[in-house]
Structures are given as structure tokens and as C-alpha cells.
Enzyme design. Structure first.
Site, PDB file in Angstrom:
ATOM      1  N   PRO A   1      -5.895  18.098 -22.385  1.00 16.65           N
ATOM      2  CA  PRO A   1      -7.339  18.277 -23.150  1.00 16.65           C
ATOM      3  C   PRO A   1      -8.167  18.175 -21.784  1.00 16.65           C
ATOM      4  CG  PRO A   1      -6.582  16.207 -23.699  1.00 16.65           C
ATOM      5  CD  PRO A   1      -5.174  16.766 -22.987  1.00 16.65           C
TER       6      PRO A   1
ATOM      7  N   HIS B   1      -9.379  -0.937  -6.151  1.00 18.99           N
ATOM      8  CA  HIS B   1      -8.660   0.316  -5.600  1.00 18.99           C
ATOM      9  C   HIS B   1      -9.318   1.384  -6.771  1.00 18.99           C
ATOM     10  CE1 HIS B   1      -5.968   3.343  -4.405  1.00 18.99           C
ATOM     11  NE2 HIS B   1      -5.426   2.524  -3.438  1.00 18.99           N
TER      12      HIS B   1
ATOM     13  N   GLY C   1      -7.207   7.341 -19.372  1.00 15.81           N
ATOM     14  CA  GLY C   1      -7.874   8.368 -18.504  1.00 15.81           C
ATOM     15  C   GLY C   1      -7.075   9.562 -18.141  1.00 15.81           C
TER      16      GLY C   1
END
Length: 293
Positions: free
Chosen positions: A160, A78, A168
Site C-alpha cells: 500500500p 541510526h 513502517g
């Protein structure tokens, strides 16, 4: 009451999956369903609560995901951009889409501030048309997002302009009802699955509100047509099943089963039974209204 259906990039380790579920249970929200898949290496949690409890639950879940899931070690069929990959909020009894938008923005800001993870808003919570659709954000997976996150057009809504080293990024949004539904083909030929998915998805002129991708499931040696049904009134589950079955038949391929991921509104079943859908879980046990009741 609002529903949240976070997708996490862990579907193999029972110990980790239980720890993720425990983070939700410990927050005061009601965990209604947990669905995991080892080939996708993905778990989908469904829980409900008021905005305050859901805020606490998702922030706790994000913390558990950061602690337990390292994307550098992750593999699965996925597409994904984060350990906590996507967090949708869906209005239920007495709540509105505006409530879900407000909650999505508060949760997004909270995740970014507490964990330093970049957050993208999608669906009704997005102010940028280019990011409204989740596939646009996930295009190219983690490497694709890494290549554009620092550009002006793709700076995160919160956090950020760089990926968290192990977690991630995360997409947080507000949307209406969506059904994740998969049909398993009696073939291992991904090319056939690709043609079937292309024929049934709305983008290719197929069924309204249908997004579809083919995945080869190594544990089963077969191809799965994985669908998101975003307009369950136009395309309920039985219509999607019939479309895949009929298209597969044109390729000389049978259908050996199907599965519903998470919970579904009753109307999405349109009266179909598990026997008719060759469903791995009894659909009667996956009706959202019954779980809430």
C-alpha cells in the site's frame, strides 16, 4: 548460495533480539552472525542459504519484526524507515546478481502481500534510478517517507501507498559486498565528527566507495564515524581507519576504537589485525569465507 544481511530496528532488548534470531534459525537458513548496538538501537543479522530457504527466512523475520518492534516507541541514532528496515541480498558461491534481483523482488512481493507493509526495491533490484541508492529511500527517516509515500514518484514497488502503523516500510535490494565499519573518536563533539565524515566520504571528494555519518553515542559519551564501504578493493578497512585517524588528528582528536558490523570478505581486511585497527571484535572471527566454510 546467497547471503542476506537484514537490519532491524531493535538493539536493546535481548529477549526480542533472540526471538528475531530464532525466526531465522527456525527457517532452515544458517545464521552466521548477529551484531546489536543499543545506541543505534539496531541489530544486523547475517545468514546464508539457497533462494527458497532465504525467502522463508526473511518472511519469518518480517513477521517477527511486525510482532515485536513498534516504531512508535522506537528511538535510536541510526536513520530508519521500518521495523525490518533493510534487506539486502548478496551473491556468493555459484549465484549471480540476477539471482539476487529475482529473490529481492519475490521477497518484496511476499512481505507486502503477507503483512501489508510497503516495500521499496533498491540497488540492482530497483527499476527506478531515483531509488537505486538506499539513502534516497531513507531520506528524512520515517517522517520524510511518510510525507512522500502517496506521491506518484514515491509509490512503493509493492504494498500500500501508506506506512504500516507500527512497522513502517522496508527496503529490499540486491547488491555486491558492503562493509559496515565504525570508528570511535575521543571526543563528544559532533561538529568534529561531521567534519571528519564530510572529508572522508566519496561524495565530498574523499575515499572511493565510502559513505559516512557521525553519531553521538550517549552510552559512551563519544562520537562515532559510521561508514559503509561499498568498494572494498579501492577502500579496504585499514585505509578507511587510517583516513579517519589522520583526519581526526588534524582536529586534535584521537581514535579510541573501531568495530566491524557483521561479517566481511577476507580481502576487506587487507591483512590488518585487530590490534592495528583498535577493533572491539577480533577481525579473524568475522571473515565471511571462514564462517561459510
Amino acid at each position: 548460495m546467497i547471503e542476506s544481511v537484514p537490519n532491524l530496528s531493535e538493539g536493546r532488548s535481548e529477549e526480542k533480539i533472540e526471538a528475531l534470531a530464532a525466526a531465522v534459525r527456525g527457517s532452515g537458513s544458517r545464521l552466521l552472525d548477529l551484531h546489536s548496538d543499543p545506541d543505534h538501537n539496531r541489530s544486523v543479522l547475517t545468514f546464508v542459504g539457497d533462494p527458497d530457504r532465504l525467502f522463508d527466512a526473511v518472511l519469518a523475520l518480517a513477521g517477527a519484526a511486525v510482532e515485536l518492534i513498534d516504531l512508535r516507541l522506537h528511538s535510536g541514532v541510526h536513520p530508519r524507515i521500518g521495523s525490518l528496515d533493510v534487506v539486502p541480498f548478496v551473491p556468493l558461491n555459484g549465484s549471480s546478481m540476477a539471482d539476487c534481483v529475482d529473490l529481492a523482488r519475490a521477497v518484496g512481493a511476499g512481505i507486502a502481500e503477507r503483512y501489508g507493509i510497503p516495500v521499496y526495491l533498491y540497488g540492482e533490484a530497483s527499476a527506478d534510478p531515483a531509488r537505486r541508492e538506499l539513502p534516497s529511500i531513507r531520506k528524512g527517516g520515517l517522517p520524510g517517507l511518510a510525507s512522500r509515500i502517496a506521491t506518484a514518484a514515491w509509490r512503493p514497488d509493492f504494498g500500500p501507498a501508506r506506512l504500516h502503523p507500527t512497522a513502517g516500510a522496508v527496503a529490499v535490494g540486491a547488491r555486491g559486498p558492503l562493509v559496515a565499519y565504525n570508528v570511535l573518536l575521543d571526543t563528544g563533539d559532533v561538529a568534529i565528527g561531521r567534519e571528519i565524515a564530510a572529508a572522508i566520504r566519496e561524495k565530498g571528494g574523499g575515499l572511493p566507495g565510502v559513505k559516512a555519518l557521525p553519531f553521538y553515542l550517549e552510552s559512551r559519551g563519544r562520537v562515532q564515524v559510521s561508514m559503509n564501504l561499498t568498494d572494498i578493493d579501492a577502500t579496504p578497512i585499514p585505509r578507511a581507519f587510517a583516513a579517519v585517524r589522520d583526519e581526526a588528528g588534524r582536529h586534535g582528536v584521537g581514535v579510541v576504537g573501531s568495530e566491524i558490523v557483521g561479517l566481511v570478505p577476507r580481502r576487506a581486511l587487507a591483512g590488518a589485525t585487530g590490534k592495528e585497527l583498535l577493533c572491539s571484535r577480533d577481525p579473524a572471527e568475522l571473515v565471511l569465507e571462514e564462517k561459510i566454510r
